[in-house]
Design an enzyme around this catalytic site. Structure first.
Site, short mmCIF file in Angstrom:
data_model
loop_
_atom_site.label_atom_id
_atom_site.label_comp_id
_atom_site.label_asym_id
_atom_site.label_seq_id
_atom_site.Cartn_x
_atom_site.Cartn_y
_atom_site.Cartn_z
CE LYS A 168 -6.57 25.05 -48.24
NZ LYS A 168 -5.32 25.20 -48.95
NE ARG A 227 1.63 22.67 -45.47
CZ ARG A 227 0.66 22.47 -46.36
NH1 ARG A 227 -0.53 22.10 -45.99
NH2 ARG A 227 0.90 22.64 -47.64
NE ARG A 247 -9.98 16.39 -56.58
CZ ARG A 247 -9.10 16.84 -55.69
NH1 ARG A 247 -7.95 16.22 -55.54
NH2 ARG A 247 -9.37 17.90 -54.96
NE ARG A 307 -4.32 12.99 -58.47
CZ ARG A 307 -3.75 13.89 -57.68
NH1 ARG A 307 -2.54 14.32 -57.96
NH2 ARG A 307 -4.37 14.36 -56.62
NE ARG A 337 -3.93 14.14 -49.73
CZ ARG A 337 -4.62 14.40 -50.85
NH1 ARG A 337 -5.21 13.41 -51.50
NH2 ARG A 337 -4.73 15.62 -51.30
#
Ligand SMILES: [Zn+2]
Length: 219
Positions: free
Chosen positions: A15, A89, A128, A161, A172
Site C-alpha cells: 500500500k 487503526r 527481504r 531483519r 504481526r
C-alpha cells in the site's frame, strides 16, 4: 472538494508503493500517521509535547490525541487531496476521526483495503534482506546482492531483519487482522470500503486504484 482517502492493508501489502504512485499521478498528499506524530513532536508544538509525554513513558497515545494531531495535519494540507495511511487503526479511532471531520465539514471519500493472503505476505517479506551497515535493501528473489550476503553498495553484511522472520510476520499479521476486522466492518457498513486484490502486479493494482479514485471525482 478535495479527495480524501484512507489506505488500509497489512504490512507487506504494497500500500505504501500505491500511495506513492497515487501522490505522483494525482497530486495527493500522503499523511502517514507515524510521520505526522514524529513531525509534531519534533516541532515542539503544544500537542506535540503531549504526544511526546506518552511516547517517552512508553504509554499508548489516547485516540482523541492522535485524532487531534491527524486533523491538524489534514487542515494543513488544505484543498489538496490526501491519503491517510496508518490511521485509523481501530473502530473507536474511526469514529473519533469521523466526528472531527464532520465538525469541519469534511468527509472521507473512500477507504481502500489492500488485501493479500497471509502466506503471500510471509513469502514476500521473508525474501527481504537489508545491509547492516548502509541500510540498502535487497530481495533474495527479485533483487539479490551480486555476492550473497555482501552489500553491492558498501561491502557490508546483508542480513535478514528479525522483524521479517516468518514467525514474527505471522504474529504481526494476526495482530493486524484482530485489530482491523471491526474497522473493516465499520467502513463497509458506511459504504466506503473498496476491496483491492493486492497480490497482483503493482502496475495492475495501480490501475484499479486509479479507477476507484477517478470514479469518486465523477460522482
Ligand atoms: Zn551496504
Amino acid at each position: 472538494m478535495p479527495t480524501r482517502l484512507i489506505f488500509m492493508g497489512p504490512p507487506g501489502s504494497g500500500k505504501g508503493t500505491q500511495a506513492a504512485r497515487l501522490m505522483d499521478s494525482a497530486g495527493l498528499v500522503q499523511l502517514s500517521s507515524g510521520q505526522v506524530m514524529r513531525d509534531e513532536i519534533k516541532a515542539g508544538s503544544a500537542i506535540g509535547k503531549k504526544v511526546a509525554q506518552y511516547v517517552e513513558s512508553g504509554g499508548l497515545v489516547p485516540d482523541e490525541l492522535i485524532t487531534g494531531v491527524i486533523l491538524a495535519a489534514v487542515e494543513k494540507v488544505g484543498d489538496r487531496g490526501l491519503i491517510l495511511d496508518g490511521f485509523p487503526r481501530t473502530a473507536p479511532q474511526a469514529e473519533s476521526l469521523a466526528a472531527g471531520m464532520t465538525a469541519r465539514g469534511w468527509k472521507i471519500d473512500a477507504v481502500l483495503d489492500f488485501q493479500m493472503p497471509d502466506e503471500v505476505i510471509i513469502e514476500r517479506i521473508g525474501g527481504r534482506r537489508v545491509c547492516s551497515d548502509c541500510g540498502a535493501t535487497y530481495n533474495t528473489e527479485f533483487l539479490p546482492p551480486k555476492v550473497e550476503g555482501v552489500c553491492d553498495a558498501c561491502g557490508g553484511k546483508v542480513i535478514q531483519r528479525k522483524d521479517d522472520l516468518p514467525d514474527v510476520v505471522r504474529n504481526r499479521l494476526e495482530t493486524y487482522r484482530a485489530q482491523t476486522a471491526p474497522l473493516v466492518q465499520y467502513y463497509s457498513e458506511r459504504g466506503l470500503l473498496h476491496n483491492i486484490d493486492a497480490s497482483r502486479h503493482a502496475d495492475e493494482v495501480q490501475v484499479t486504484v486509479r479507477r476507484i479514485v477517478d470514479g469518486l471525482g465523477a460522482a
